[in-house]
Scaffold this motif. Structure first.
Motif, PDB file in Angstrom:
ATOM      1  N   UNK A  71      -7.710  16.325  -9.938  1.00  0.00           N
ATOM      2  CA  UNK A  71      -6.626  15.344  -9.819  1.00  0.00           C
ATOM      3  C   UNK A  71      -6.281  14.708 -11.163  1.00  0.00           C
ATOM      4  N   UNK A  72      -5.097  14.097 -11.202  1.00  0.00           N
ATOM      5  CA  UNK A  72      -4.633  13.348 -12.369  1.00  0.00           C
ATOM      6  C   UNK A  72      -4.456  11.861 -12.070  1.00  0.00           C
ATOM      7  N   UNK A  73      -4.174  11.525 -10.808  1.00  0.00           N
ATOM      8  CA  UNK A  73      -3.934  10.140 -10.400  1.00  0.00           C
ATOM      9  C   UNK A  73      -4.500   9.962  -9.001  1.00  0.00           C
ATOM     10  N   UNK A  74      -5.024   8.761  -8.731  1.00  0.00           N
ATOM     11  CA  UNK A  74      -5.473   8.443  -7.379  1.00  0.00           C
ATOM     12  C   UNK A  74      -4.626   7.291  -6.831  1.00  0.00           C
ATOM     13  N   UNK A  75      -4.267   7.374  -5.530  1.00  0.00           N
ATOM     14  CA  UNK A  75      -3.478   6.333  -4.878  1.00  0.00           C
ATOM     15  C   UNK A  75      -4.303   5.706  -3.760  1.00  0.00           C
ATOM     16  N   UNK A  76      -4.491   4.393  -3.837  1.00  0.00           N
ATOM     17  CA  UNK A  76      -5.121   3.610  -2.770  1.00  0.00           C
ATOM     18  C   UNK A  76      -4.038   2.717  -2.183  1.00  0.00           C
ATOM     19  N   UNK A  77      -3.436   3.172  -1.091  1.00  0.00           N
ATOM     20  CA  UNK A  77      -2.241   2.518  -0.556  1.00  0.00           C
ATOM     21  C   UNK A  77      -2.529   1.784   0.753  1.00  0.00           C
ATOM     22  N   UNK A  78      -3.688   1.130   0.849  1.00  0.00           N
ATOM     23  CA  UNK A  78      -4.065   0.437   2.087  1.00  0.00           C
ATOM     24  C   UNK A  78      -3.131  -0.729   2.355  1.00  0.00           C
ATOM     25  N   UNK A  79      -2.853  -0.941   3.653  1.00  0.00           N
ATOM     26  CA  UNK A  79      -1.902  -1.959   4.072  1.00  0.00           C
ATOM     27  C   UNK A  79      -2.631  -3.126   4.752  1.00  0.00           C
ATOM     28  N   UNK A  80      -1.869  -4.023   5.354  1.00  0.00           N
ATOM     29  CA  UNK A  80      -2.460  -5.167   6.033  1.00  0.00           C
ATOM     30  C   UNK A  80      -3.094  -6.135   5.049  1.00  0.00           C
ATOM     31  N   UNK A  81      -4.385  -6.404   5.251  1.00  0.00           N
ATOM     32  CA  UNK A  81      -5.127  -7.245   4.320  1.00  0.00           C
ATOM     33  C   UNK A  81      -5.627  -6.457   3.115  1.00  0.00           C
ATOM     34  N   UNK A  82      -5.299  -5.179   3.065  1.00  0.00           N
ATOM     35  CA  UNK A  82      -5.747  -4.352   1.961  1.00  0.00           C
ATOM     36  C   UNK A  82      -7.089  -3.713   2.255  1.00  0.00           C
ATOM     37  N   UNK A  83      -7.526  -2.888   1.347  1.00  0.00           N
ATOM     38  CA  UNK A  83      -8.816  -2.215   1.493  1.00  0.00           C
ATOM     39  C   UNK A  83      -9.939  -3.232   1.331  1.00  0.00           C
ATOM     40  N   UNK A  84     -10.968  -3.115   2.184  1.00  0.00           N
ATOM     41  CA  UNK A  84     -12.099  -4.040   2.089  1.00  0.00           C
ATOM     42  C   UNK A  84     -12.738  -3.960   0.716  1.00  0.00           C
ATOM     43  N   UNK A  85     -12.997  -2.753   0.259  1.00  0.00           N
ATOM     44  CA  UNK A  85     -13.504  -2.551  -1.099  1.00  0.00           C
ATOM     45  C   UNK A  85     -12.831  -1.336  -1.732  1.00  0.00           C
ATOM     46  N   UNK A 126       1.012  -2.413  -6.748  1.00  0.00           N
ATOM     47  CA  UNK A 126       2.329  -2.539  -6.135  1.00  0.00           C
ATOM     48  C   UNK A 126       2.197  -3.318  -4.835  1.00  0.00           C
ATOM     49  N   UNK A 127       3.289  -3.937  -4.354  1.00  0.00           N
ATOM     50  CA  UNK A 127       3.232  -4.714  -3.103  1.00  0.00           C
ATOM     51  C   UNK A 127       2.948  -3.817  -1.903  1.00  0.00           C
ATOM     52  N   UNK A 128       2.514  -4.476  -0.820  1.00  0.00           N
ATOM     53  CA  UNK A 128       2.239  -3.741   0.410  1.00  0.00           C
ATOM     54  C   UNK A 128       3.512  -3.557   1.218  1.00  0.00           C
ATOM     55  N   UNK A 129       3.412  -2.704   2.206  1.00  0.00           N
ATOM     56  CA  UNK A 129       4.516  -2.498   3.121  1.00  0.00           C
ATOM     57  C   UNK A 129       5.637  -1.651   2.548  1.00  0.00           C
ATOM     58  N   UNK A 130       6.730  -1.597   3.287  1.00  0.00           N
ATOM     59  CA  UNK A 130       7.873  -0.793   2.863  1.00  0.00           C
ATOM     60  C   UNK A 130       8.484  -1.257   1.545  1.00  0.00           C
ATOM     61  N   UNK A 131       8.507  -2.558   1.247  1.00  0.00           N
ATOM     62  CA  UNK A 131       9.047  -2.967  -0.064  1.00  0.00           C
ATOM     63  C   UNK A 131       8.274  -2.386  -1.237  1.00  0.00           C
ATOM     64  N   UNK A 132       7.014  -2.066  -1.035  1.00  0.00           N
ATOM     65  CA  UNK A 132       6.225  -1.532  -2.134  1.00  0.00           C
ATOM     66  C   UNK A 132       6.489  -0.082  -2.458  1.00  0.00           C
ATOM     67  N   UNK A 133       7.226   0.639  -1.603  1.00  0.00           N
ATOM     68  CA  UNK A 133       7.463   2.057  -1.863  1.00  0.00           C
ATOM     69  C   UNK A 133       8.295   2.276  -3.122  1.00  0.00           C
ATOM     70  N   UNK A 134       9.244   1.398  -3.387  1.00  0.00           N
ATOM     71  CA  UNK A 134      10.073   1.538  -4.590  1.00  0.00           C
ATOM     72  C   UNK A 134       9.236   1.323  -5.850  1.00  0.00           C
ATOM     73  N   UNK A 135       8.373   0.295  -5.807  1.00  0.00           N
ATOM     74  CA  UNK A 135       7.535   0.031  -6.979  1.00  0.00           C
ATOM     75  C   UNK A 135       6.533   1.157  -7.172  1.00  0.00           C
ATOM     76  N   UNK A 136       5.960   1.649  -6.084  1.00  0.00           N
ATOM     77  CA  UNK A 136       5.028   2.775  -6.190  1.00  0.00           C
ATOM     78  C   UNK A 136       5.725   4.006  -6.745  1.00  0.00           C
ATOM     79  N   UNK A 137       6.974   4.224  -6.336  1.00  0.00           N
ATOM     80  CA  UNK A 137       7.725   5.367  -6.866  1.00  0.00           C
ATOM     81  C   UNK A 137       7.914   5.242  -8.373  1.00  0.00           C
ATOM     82  N   UNK A 138       8.205   4.037  -8.855  1.00  0.00           N
ATOM     83  CA  UNK A 138       8.376   3.850 -10.295  1.00  0.00           C
ATOM     84  C   UNK A 138       7.054   4.004 -11.038  1.00  0.00           C
ATOM     85  N   UNK A 139       5.971   3.546 -10.422  1.00  0.00           N
ATOM     86  CA  UNK A 139       4.661   3.737 -11.053  1.00  0.00           C
ATOM     87  C   UNK A 139       4.297   5.214 -11.147  1.00  0.00           C
ATOM     88  N   UNK A 140       4.612   5.965 -10.102  1.00  0.00           N
ATOM     89  CA  UNK A 140       4.381   7.410 -10.134  1.00  0.00           C
ATOM     90  C   UNK A 140       5.226   8.068 -11.219  1.00  0.00           C
TER      91      UNK A 140
END
Length: 697
Positions: free
Chosen positions: A589-603, A638-652
């Motif tokens: 791999x070259x990049x890892x994505x941790x895209x957990x939603x809600x309260x986020x990933x516990x760890x 990036x932010x959670x939820x659907x609003x974060x998809x645009x920011x995640x796209x720019x980060x990618x």
């Protein structure tokens, strides 16, 4: 004299006659005498039936032996019936928590995804349209596990009442199960609609690295405090399930380390759902067949009981009811961060010796809930973050206990590069492909759908436009330095929080890109060129944990429906089965994505593992991910939820066009792992827990 002689015989005869009449003696010539004395010899008397009965009665040991044999047979029969019966939960009165029945019901509803999509109405994320796909799904995203059983016995009355239904169920079962070998052949075939399933790569790792986990001889540091504390101690570890997810794998590795350090470990498994049973057997971890009385008795004799999930609340409750003093020897390692898990366990939180959390945010969240419910804990919770295990640290090139003169950390770095090349070759990737991976279980909480939406924006070159103020701040030269990149991204992240990113578009680069579609082996492959004509990298997405028992089938079908509508995206999607052998995936791999939603990933155990392999992490701004990933240093948030998809796209897109920034972030993440998230850091914190909780010798 004559008178005496004459009286002698008569007196003898009278004596004999009197004796005979009294029953004391019998004349020798009489039939009665012969009948009574013809067989009265010691040897014949022993052989007689009456004599054998008397001997048997005089030896009561025989009775006890027969009784013990009968009792042992009854015990084995009961145990066998419990182990192979279809109502284990009701056996011996161990009904469990009512919510556990929901889990069992969920197990029975899991099916292979080798079905016809024409039967499924797929809703997209906006619920605007329904998609009906007429093609057959060739990617199996959830296999039916060995642990799933169906009710084989039904009453005759029910059979008579539902003959048609039973016939349909039988036909459906045969269709879904199919031939196992045929399924394996189908999931390895290329699919132009939903992507390509690759892996697993266990045999490739063994061949390239010239080392296998089966060759490990133990990773314990005999001179460390952890080894001295657990030596010759008895511990019970409670698993809530055996899926290939963070909590069960972490508990399995803890059990392995305890065994390596000389402790006696017994595992209690509340649900055998998942594929770790064979791995537990390979590591020689003893699994108790009974999760009720036998597990309670074993726990009572143990020096410490470690429960590895909030789902273990039902077992803890029953154990304390069985043994009221047992709570003082329980350390509860809670690895969840949702309110539903707190509600499930709040009745017994105050009865255990100590709670253990993974991150500061998780600890604060649970303590806040405890205050709301007026729950007073027995002691201050401990913090034990997860770490990169020795096997992955060994492959990643960190100095560890598995290093040998022929497999030093320097040589392992060289072999890791060979493993990367071999794995990418099997995946069909080139040097111009940027592989982005996400190895979490496939469910809505992990956000794979949002990841694919972001990838679709990148692959289809969606014209992201912003307001004039933001656009001016983003007009930076293509050859900007890494420092300017950091300042730029920091400003982008701050502005994205203040703007409604669901209604506007962000664009990092203003340079004009041209895209060409060229045909390679009959398929269309997108190539991107910058303003100077240099070929840029193409985006590839790999989603893991195919076949995991934690996958949510409706969510998986929703993803497949989305891919069926986006042909270009599906050409760039790869799938890989659930496995514990992930070193080749991190290496490729070259990049890892941790895209957990809600309260986020516990760890985020996979987060630190990816950072250990030098991968930048794109994560949601919440939960444990926010504590691990330093924005603009080891990755981008990036932010959670659907609003974060645009920011995640720019980060990618930014990492896609800036390999140097990607490499720099990966190096910083690797340094952070070496400082905070290796095995020695984790077990150093465990020493404090063991010192406070373990029963004194």
């Amino acid at each position: 004299m004559e008178e005496r002689l004459s009286k002698g015989p008569s007196s003898l005869r009278q004596g004999s006659l009197k004796s005979s009449l009294s029953g004391r003696s019998t004349p020798k010539g009489s039939p009665t005498y012969r009948r009574l004395n013809s067989s009265r010899t010691p040897r014949r008397e022993a052989r007689s039936g009456a004599g054998g009965t008397q001997w048997f009665r005089s030896n009561r040991v025989v009775y006890w032996l027969l009784l013990i044999t009968l009792w042992a047979y009854l015990g084995f029969y009961v145990q066998s019936r419990w182990a192979h019966g279809h109502k284990k939960e009701e056996f011996l009165g161990f009904n469990g928590d009512p919510r556990d029945k929901l889990v069992d019901a969920e197990q029975n509803t899991r099916r292979d995804l080798l079905t016809d999509d024409s039967l499924v109405a797929v809703n997209n994320i906006t619920n605007k349209t329904q998609v009906h796909v007429d093609r057959k799904i060739d990617v199996i995203l959830a296999k039916k596990g060995n642990g799933f059983t169906s009710r084989k016995k039904r009453s005759k009355r029910r059979r008579r009442n539902l003959p048609k239904v039973r016939g349909k169920l039988k036909a459906k079962t045969n269709t879904e199960n199919g031939d196992a070998e045929g399924q394996e052949l189908e999931i390895l075939q290329k699919n132009s609609t939903f992507g390509l399933l690759v892996g697993p790569f266990g045999s490739l790792e063994d061949r390239v690295l010239e080392w296998s986990p089966e060759n490990r001889s133990g990773t314990c540091d005999r001179k460390g405090d952890f080894a001295r504390l657990v030596w010759s101690r008895r511990l019970v570890l409670v698993f809530h399930e055996l899926s290939m997810t963070g909590a069960p794998i972490s508990m399995m590795e803890l059990a392995t380390e305890l065994l390596s350090c000389g402790a006696t470990v017994s595992a209690v498994v509340l649900s055998k759902k998942g594929g770790l049973m064979s791995e537990l057997a390979r590591r020689r971890i003893k699994v108790l067949e009974d999760r009720a009385d036998l597990s309670f008795k074993t726990a009572m004799k143990a020096d410490l009981v470690i429960a590895g999930s909030a789902v273990c609340a039902s077992w803890i409750d029953q154990y304390i009811a069985h043994f009221p003093a047992g709570g003082s020897q329980i350390a509860w390692w809670i690895m969840e961060n949702r309110r539903e898990y707190f509600d499930r366990s709040k009745l017994v939180l105050h009865r255990v010796k100590m709670l253990i959390f993974l991150s500061e945010l998780q600890s604060k969240q649970w303590l806040t809930w405890c205050q709301e419910e007026n729950i007073k804990l027995r002691s201050q919770p401990a913090l034990v973050p997860l770490a990169v295990n020795e096997e992955l640290a060994f492959v990643a090139g960190f100095p560890c206990s598995l290093n040998t003169p022929s497999a030093s950390s320097v040589k392992m770095l060289e072999k890791r590069q060979l493993l990367r090349d071999a794995a990418r070759k099997e995946m069909g990737l080139t040097d111009n492909d940027m592989l982005v991976i996400s190895l979490s279980s496939i469910n809505a909480g992990k956000g794979q759908f949002f990841l694919l939406e972001s990838a679709d924006l990148v692959i289809n070159e969606d014209p992201l436009q912003t307001g004039s103020e933001v656009k001016k701040s983003l007009d930076i030269p293509q050859d900007h330095s890494s420092l300017s990149v950091k300042h730029h991204l920091r400003g982008l992240h701050q502005k994205s929080r203040n703007l409604d990113v669901s209604s506007i578009n962000l664009r990092l680069f203003t340079s004009v890109n041209t895209t060409n579609a060229v045909s390679i082996n009959g398929t269309h492959r997108r190539k991107m060129y910058d303003s100077k004509g240099a070929q840029e990298q193409a985006l590839k997405i790999l989603i893991g944990s195919v076949g995991s028992k934690s996958n949510k089938i409706p969510y998986v079908k929703e993803i497949l429906g989305f891919l069926s509508q986006h042909a270009k995206l599906s050409e760039s999607v790869l799938w890989t089965p659930a496995t514990t052998r992930v070193a080749s995936l991190y290496s490729a791999a070259d990049v890892y994505v941790m895209n957990s939603q809600g309260l986020g990933e516990t760890f985020g155990r996979v987060t630190v593992e990816a950072m250990g392999f030098g991968l930048p992490v794109l994560g949601t701004d919440g939960g444990g991910t926010k504590e691990i990933v330093e924005h603009n240093v080891t990755g981008l948030l990036h932010p959670m939820g659907h609003p974060g998809t645009r920011v995640l796209a720019e980060n990618l897109r930014f990492l896609l066009k800036n390999p140097n920034a990607r490499k720099q972030m990966g190096m910083e993440g690797r340094k952070m792992v070496e400082r905070k998230y290796l095995k020695r850091h984790m077990y150093k914190r465990f020493v404090e827990v063991l010192t406070k909780c373990m029963r004194s010798k």
